[in-house]
Write a protein that holds these residues in place. Structure first.
Motif, mmCIF file in Angstrom:
data_model
loop_
_atom_site.group_PDB
_atom_site.id
_atom_site.type_symbol
_atom_site.label_atom_id
_atom_site.label_comp_id
_atom_site.label_asym_id
_atom_site.label_seq_id
_atom_site.Cartn_x
_atom_site.Cartn_y
_atom_site.Cartn_z
ATOM 1 N N PRO A 335 0.749 -1.112 0.025
ATOM 2 C CA PRO A 335 -0.061 0.074 -0.087
ATOM 3 C C PRO A 335 1.119 1.217 0.246
ATOM 4 N N ASP A 336 0.244 2.279 -0.539
ATOM 5 C CA ASP A 336 1.217 3.518 -0.625
ATOM 6 C C ASP A 336 0.497 4.646 0.408
ATOM 7 N N ALA A 337 -0.580 4.264 0.986
ATOM 8 C CA ALA A 337 -1.133 5.151 1.829
ATOM 9 C C ALA A 337 -2.032 4.293 2.881
ATOM 10 N N LEU A 338 -1.925 4.475 4.139
ATOM 11 C CA LEU A 338 -2.597 3.801 5.201
ATOM 12 C C LEU A 338 -3.056 4.792 6.239
ATOM 13 N N VAL A 339 -4.346 4.524 6.571
ATOM 14 C CA VAL A 339 -4.661 5.046 7.725
ATOM 15 C C VAL A 339 -3.840 4.674 8.930
ATOM 16 N N TYR A 340 -3.211 5.748 9.604
ATOM 17 C CA TYR A 340 -2.131 5.304 10.967
ATOM 18 C C TYR A 340 -2.844 6.048 11.995
ATOM 19 N N THR A 341 -3.435 5.422 12.987
ATOM 20 C CA THR A 341 -3.838 6.324 14.170
ATOM 21 C C THR A 341 -3.232 5.318 15.298
ATOM 22 N N SER A 342 -3.299 5.860 16.624
ATOM 23 C CA SER A 342 -2.945 5.523 17.769
ATOM 24 C C SER A 342 -3.931 4.355 18.212
ATOM 25 N N ALA A 343 -3.133 3.254 18.705
ATOM 26 C CA ALA A 343 -3.998 1.877 18.913
ATOM 27 C C ALA A 343 -4.639 2.077 20.625
ATOM 28 N N ASN A 344 -5.551 2.620 20.404
ATOM 29 C CA ASN A 344 -6.441 2.969 21.516
ATOM 30 C C ASN A 344 -7.945 3.004 21.351
ATOM 31 N N PRO A 349 -5.485 6.800 26.813
ATOM 32 C CA PRO A 349 -3.964 6.835 26.346
ATOM 33 C C PRO A 349 -3.449 5.769 25.351
ATOM 34 N N LEU A 350 -2.435 6.173 24.864
ATOM 35 C CA LEU A 350 -1.562 5.359 23.897
ATOM 36 C C LEU A 350 -1.238 4.188 24.408
ATOM 37 N N CYS A 351 -1.422 3.202 23.654
ATOM 38 C CA CYS A 351 -1.037 1.703 24.021
ATOM 39 C C CYS A 351 0.562 1.656 23.677
ATOM 40 N N PHE A 352 1.365 1.397 24.647
ATOM 41 C CA PHE A 352 2.891 1.258 24.337
ATOM 42 C C PHE A 352 3.532 -0.041 25.005
ATOM 43 N N ASP A 353 2.882 -0.544 26.096
ATOM 44 C CA ASP A 353 3.345 -1.559 26.936
ATOM 45 C C ASP A 353 3.087 -2.933 26.306
ATOM 46 N N ASP A 354 4.010 -3.802 26.197
ATOM 47 C CA ASP A 354 3.464 -4.882 25.518
ATOM 48 C C ASP A 354 2.517 -5.958 26.293
ATOM 49 N N GLU A 355 2.747 -5.920 27.624
ATOM 50 C CA GLU A 355 1.599 -6.409 28.547
ATOM 51 C C GLU A 355 0.436 -6.141 28.254
ATOM 52 N N ASP A 356 0.398 -4.897 28.236
ATOM 53 C CA ASP A 356 -0.908 -4.214 28.166
ATOM 54 C C ASP A 356 -1.465 -4.320 26.726
ATOM 55 N N ALA A 357 -0.688 -4.405 25.854
ATOM 56 C CA ALA A 357 -1.314 -4.896 24.407
ATOM 57 C C ALA A 357 -1.754 -6.114 24.230
ATOM 58 N N ILE A 358 -1.428 -6.850 24.908
ATOM 59 C CA ILE A 358 -1.844 -8.434 24.785
ATOM 60 C C ILE A 358 -3.247 -8.359 25.375
ATOM 61 N N THR A 359 -3.626 -7.337 26.064
ATOM 62 C CA THR A 359 -5.178 -7.228 26.595
ATOM 63 C C THR A 359 -6.019 -6.426 25.641
ATOM 64 N N ARG A 360 -5.162 -5.315 25.125
ATOM 65 C CA ARG A 360 -5.764 -4.138 24.572
ATOM 66 C C ARG A 360 -6.156 -4.538 23.075
ATOM 67 N N ALA A 367 -4.491 -8.537 13.502
ATOM 68 C CA ALA A 367 -3.187 -8.825 13.402
ATOM 69 C C ALA A 367 -2.306 -7.958 14.141
ATOM 70 N N VAL A 368 -0.767 -8.358 14.450
ATOM 71 C CA VAL A 368 0.067 -7.377 14.636
ATOM 72 C C VAL A 368 1.473 -7.496 14.360
ATOM 73 N N LEU A 369 1.983 -6.404 13.868
ATOM 74 C CA LEU A 369 3.536 -6.437 13.583
ATOM 75 C C LEU A 369 4.261 -5.820 14.522
ATOM 76 N N THR A 370 5.024 -6.404 15.369
ATOM 77 C CA THR A 370 5.687 -6.087 16.686
ATOM 78 C C THR A 370 7.104 -6.397 16.725
ATOM 79 N N HIS A 371 7.721 -6.035 17.852
ATOM 80 C CA HIS A 371 9.094 -6.320 18.019
ATOM 81 C C HIS A 371 9.299 -6.372 19.700
#
Length: 781
Positions: A335-344, A349-360, A367-371
Motif C-alpha cells: 500500500p502507498d497510503a495507510l490510515v495510521y492512528t494510535s492503538a487505543n 491513552p496510547l498503548c505502548f506496553d507489551d503486556e498491556d497490548a496483549i489485553t487491548r 493482526a500485529v506487526l511487533t518487536h
C-alpha cells in the motif's frame, strides 16, 4: 592578541549536546583545523580546551554553532582565554566524563526520523544492515522513549537487553564513525527482532513478517504496528469497509484519522502541499501535518468525514519505511497510503506496553506487526499546521518532547499539572522548562494513570524534587485534585486558565517579565468570578504572576452547559436570545431542534444556564447559524468547518458585518454581529462570504480592544493564544491588522496555543512565586 598568534580557550557548550554525536563532531572539527586539546562530557554540558592558531580557534568556536550535528540543540557556547601550553601539544582527544555524575542531568533529545544515511543503508543490498528494522545512528532514531535513567548510556536504556556484537561494538567505539556512542546501535546479529502475529501464529524474519503484514493490509485487515513510541492501528486508506470497522472498534465516530503516505509524491496526491508544508512533512520530527485535502484524494470519505483538511505524515522509522516498500522477491505491491492512528479506544491513552497490548489489541486489530525492543516512555505523533512558513504546534509530542523551553532565568523546581483537555505536564529545572509529550484528555482512570507515569518520568529524568505544584484554578479538574493529593502538605499554586495561556506564550518567546496584552480565546476556562471565561484580553505587566482583565466578550447564557458545547444549535439559541432575535424556524439552529428540545432550552435559559464569555462558543454559534454544523462528534468540529467555509469565501468581494460593540470597560458586544448575520442569512447571502466576514469582524474587534489598551497602558506587544488561535485564518487576519496598527504580535511556535501549552504557563507563574521565598537562591536546588 593577533588572530595569527597561538591561542588557547576553555569552552563550555550547553543544550542538547550529549547522545547526538557532539564530541566526535568536536574532535573532527579540531583535527580539521589543526588544533590540539580535548573534549568531554560534564553535567549538562560538553566541556573542553582547544589550542592553536588564533584564526583557527576563532573558526572552531564559530563552527560549534554553525556546523553542529543535526540532533544537537545549542543553547550557549561560552569560552575564555587561558594560558597556552608550550609547543603544539599532543593532538586532540576525547576524554572520559568529568564531574562525578557525568551527564546525570544532561538535556535528553527527542526521538527523530530515520536519517538519509541510514535510509540509504536500509535499502542497500550490499550493506550489513540491509532491511534491518532497527537501523539507527547518532543522527536519528529513538532517544526519549528508550531512556530508563540518566546518564544516557546503553545500560540505562531499553537496549540494555541486546549486547552489541563485535562489529557494532567497533563502530560504537570508533570516534570517526557515524555510530560512535549511538546507544540504540544494533544489527541483525545483535539487535531486536520483528515478527508478525495473526490467529495465534507467529511469522518471524523481517521480510516474511513485513510481507504478511502487507498481505493482511491489502486484504482489508486492521494491523497493529509497534513503532518507537507506541502501537498504531493501520488499514488501507482507500478501503471503506476497513475504515468503518476501525471506527467501530475505536469508538470514534467522526474525528479524522491521520494518513501515513509512502513518500512526498503520494502526499501530494492526497493533499495540496506547498514547499513549507513539504519541509514540515520531511523534517526530523515527522509530524502529522494538516493539509488542504484534494477533492480527488484516493482515500475513502470515512478517513476524515466532511473534513476539509487531511492529517498526513511520512514514514519516520525503519518499520514504517519497510511496511510501505516492496519486499524483495514478492509480487504483491505494498500500500502507498495507510490510515495510521494510535492503538487505543477514543479518549484513552496510547498503548505502548507489551503486556498491556496483549489485553487491548485483540479488540482493536486483526493482526500485529511487533518487536521486542521495550518502549519505556510512550510518545504520540506530533501534529502541526504551517502558517506563513512556520510550524504551529497543535500537539507537541514525538520529535519535540522533551526538548526544553529556555527560560532565560533560573527558577525553583516546579511541577505543573496542566489542564483537563490535551493534557501535558511541565517541570522547571533551573533555566529550562521541560514539557511532557501529549498525554490526552483526563476523562478516564487510564489517562490519569498515564499522567501519573508521565509526571514521575519527568521528575526522575531531571532528578527534580518540586518545591511546589501548580494547577488550574478550576475546582472540578482531575489535574487539580491530583496536585492537591500530591502536594505533600503544601497547597498547590492555582493559576487562572487564561493567565497561564498568556504566560506560556511569553515563556516560549523568552519574554518573561516583558509586558504584553494577551488575547486569550478558547472554549472554556474557569474565571476569577466563577463563570466560564474564553474571550479574554489580559494585561500582564512586568510581574508575570499577576494580570488585569482589561476586556472580554460579553457573557451569554449557555443552555445546559456541556450539553450546549456538544450541540452548537443550543449555543446558537442562547446567542439569538441574547441578541433579541426570535427563534423562527427559518433559522438553522431552530430547525435543528425538535419542539421538546426548544422547550427545554427555553427553560434552561430562564432558570439554570451557564454564563460564558467564550469566543469558542461564539464560533460554534455562528457555525450553527450558517448551517455548517448543529451537533459535534469531537472538540472544535463546528469551528474547524467554519474556518474552512471562511476560506472558500475569502476570495469573494467583501461584505462587512456590523462591527462588535465596544463598551468603555472593554466588553465586546456580539449582539450587533449576530443580528446582522441573521439579516444576511434571511436575505439569502452566501454562507461562505458570511463566514469570512465573521472572521474579519472578530479580527477587527481584536484590533479595536488591543489598540485602545496599548494607548492606555503603553504596552505595544500583543500575544495571541488559546485554542481558537489554531484557526489559521483568524490568526493571519489578527496578526496582519495588528501589525498594520503598529503593534508587535506574538504567536505560538514551541508549545500549542491550546491547552497543551497550559502547563508551561502554570509552571512559570508558580516558579516566579516560589523564587520570592527566602530559602530560594538563584541557581540553587
Amino acid at each position: 592578541m593577533s588572530t595569527t598568534a597561538r591561542d588557547r580557550r576553555e569552552f563550555t557548550v550547553t543544550g542538547v549536546v550529549q547522545g547526538v554525536g557532539f564530541r566526535p563532531f568536536v574532535h573532527r572539527l579540531a583535527v580539521e583545523l589543526g588544533l590540539s586539546g580535548f573534549v568531554g562530557n560534564a553535567e549538562q554540558a560538553v566541556i573542553g580546551e582547544v589550542e592553536g592558531n588564533g584564526e583557527a580557534v576563532t573558526a572552531f568556536l564559530r563552527r560549534l554553532h554553525t556546523d553542529a550535528p543535526p540532533l544537537a540543540r545549542i543553547a550557549q557556547v561560552r569560552a575564555r582565554t587561558i594560558a597556552a601550553q608550550a609547543g603544539p601539544g599532543g593532538g586532540f582527544t576525547i576524554v572520559a566524563s568529568v564531574g562525578g555524575a557525568g551527564s546525570r542531568r544532561t538535556l535528553v533529545g527527542p526521538d527523530v526520523a530515520t536519517c538519509a544515511a541510514c535510509l540509504a543503508e536500509l535499502f542497500d543490498p550490499a550493506d550489513r544492515r540491509y532491511r534491518h528494522p532497527f537501523i539507527t545512528c547518532t543522527d536519528c532514531g529513538p532517544r526519549f522513549t528508550i531512556i530508563r535513567d540518566l546518564p544516557y548510556d546503553r545500560p540505562a536504556t531499553t537496549m540494555a537487553a541486546f549486547p552489541m556484537c563485535p562489529a557494532c561494538r567497533t563502530e560504537y567505539e570508533t570516534v570517526n564513525d557515524r555510530r560512535y556512542h549511538a546507544q540504540p546501535i544494533a544489527c541483525a546479529d545483535c539487535g531486536p527482532t520483528l515478527w508478525f502475529e495473526h490467529d495465534g501464529l507467529r511469522v518471524t524474519g523481517t521480510d516474511a513478517a513485513v510481507a504478511e503484514a502487507q498481505r493482511a493490509l491489502m486484504a482489508g485487515r486492521i494491523v497493529a504496528v509497534k513503532g518507537i513510541g507506541g502501537y498504531h492501528l493501520a488499514c488501507r486508506a482507500d478501503d471503506e469497509d476497513a475504515v468503518r470497522r476501525l471506527r467501530e472498534r475505536k469508538l470514534r465516530d467522526e474525528k479524522p484519522f491521520a494518513v501515513l503516505a509512502a513518500d512526498l509524491a503520494t502526499a501530494r496526491r492526497l493533499a495540496v502541499v506547498d514547499d513549507d508544508e513539504a519541509r514540515a512533512l520531511s523534517g526530523p520530527a515527522r509530524p502529522i501535518v494538516l493539509l488542504r485535502r484534494r477533492a480527488d484524494a484516493p482515500v475513502t470519505a470515512g478517513v476524515a468525514p466532511g473534513n476539509p483538511w487531511l492529517g498526513v505524515m511520512l514514514p519516520g522509522n525503519p518499520v514504517q519505511h519497510l511496511l510501505l516498500a516492496q519486499v524483495p522477491g514478492m509480487s504483491l505491491a505494498p500500500p502507498d497510503a495507510l490510515v495510521y492512528t494510535s492503538a487505543n479506544l477514543s479518549e484513552e491513552p496510547l498503548c505502548f506496553d507489551d503486556e498491556d497490548a496483549i489485553t487491548r489489541l485483540p479488540h482493536l486489530a486483526d493482526a500485529v506487526l511487533t518487536h521486542d525492543r521495550p518502549i519505556h516512555v510512550p510518545c504520540d505523533d506530533s501534529v502541526v499546521r504551517v502558517v506563513d512558513g512556520q510550524e504551529l504546534p497543535l500537539r507537541r509530542a514525538r520529535g519535540h518532547a522533551p526538548l526544553p523551553v529556555p527560560l532565560g532565568r533560573s527558577l525553583p523546581p516546579v511541577l505543573a499539572v496542566g489542564g483537563e483537555l490535551k493534557n501535558t505536564c511541565c517541570v522547571l529545572d533551573g533555566e529550562y522548562a521541560f514539557c511532557s509529550a501529549h498525554i490526552g484528555d483526563m476523562g478516564s482512570l487510564a489517562t490519569l494513570r498515564a499522567f501519573d507515569r508521565a509526571a514521575g518520568q519527568l521528575t526522575t529524568l531531571r532528578r527534580v524534587t518540586p518545591v511546589i505544584l501548580a494547577a488550574d484554578a478550576h475546582p472540578g479538574y482531575q489535574t487539580r485534585a491530583w496536585a492537591e493529593r500530591h502536594a505533600a502538605g503544601t497547597a498547590p499554586h492555582l493559576v487562572q486558565h487564561h493567565h497561564a495561556h498568556v504566560v506560556s506564550l511569553l515563556a516560549e518567546h523568552g519574554r518573561i517579565g516583558e509586558p504584553v496584552i494577551g488575547v486569550a480565546f478558547d472554549g472554556t476556562g474557569f474565571g476569577t468570578d466563577a463563570t466560564v471565561w474564553g474571550g479574554e484580553f489580559l494585561l500582564v505587566g512586568a510581574d508575570p504572576t499577576r494580570f488585569t482583565r482589561i476586556g472580554h466578550l460579553l457573557p451569554v447564557d449557555l443552555p445546559g452547559g456541556d450539553a450546549a458545547v456538544r450541540n452548537p444549535c443550543r449555543t446558537a439559541l442562547g446567542y439569538l436570545a441574547a441578541a433579541g432575535v426570535d427563534w423562527d424556524s427559518d433559522l438553522a439552529p431552530v430547525a435543528a431542534c425538535a419542539p421538546a428540545e426548544l422547550a427545554a432550552v427555553r427553560l434552561l435559559l430562564a432558570t439554570s444556564a451557564v454564563r460564558s464569555s467564550s469566543m469558542g462558543r461564539l464560533f460554534d454559534a455562528v457555525a450553527s447559524l450558517l448551517g455548517v454544523r448543529q451537533r459535534i462528534g469531537y472538540e472544535a468540529q463546528a469551528a474547524i468547518e467554519l474556518e474552512h467555509l471562511a476560506g472558500l469565501g475569502a476570495g469573494e468581494p467583501p461584505q462587512p458585518l456590523a462591527p462588535f460593540g465596544l463598551t468603555d470597560d472593554g466588553r465586546l458586544d456580539h449582539r450587533p454581529v449576530i443580528r446582522c448575520l441573521v439579516e444576511r442569512v434571511r436575505a439569502g447571502a452566501d454562507a461562505a462570504v458570511l463566514a469570512d466576514a465573521f472572521h474579519q469582524a472578530v479580527a477587527d474587534a481584536v484590533v479595536a480592544v488591543a489598540t485602545r489598551a496599548a494607548a492606555t497602558s503603553g504596552v505595544s506587544s500583543i500575544g495571541l493564544t488559546g485554542g481558537v488561535f489554531q484557526n489559521v485564518r483568524l490568526t493571519q487576519l489578527c496578526r496582519d491588522r495588528l501589525g498594520a496598527a503598529g503593534l508587535a504580535v506574538l504567536t505560538h511556535r514551541l508549545v500549542p496555543p491550546n491547552d497543551g501549552g497550559l502547563a508551561l504557563g502554570q509552571a512559570v507563574v508558580a516558579g516566579l512565586v516560589a523564587a520570592r521565598t527566602p530559602d530560594f537562591q538563584e541557581g540553587g536546588r
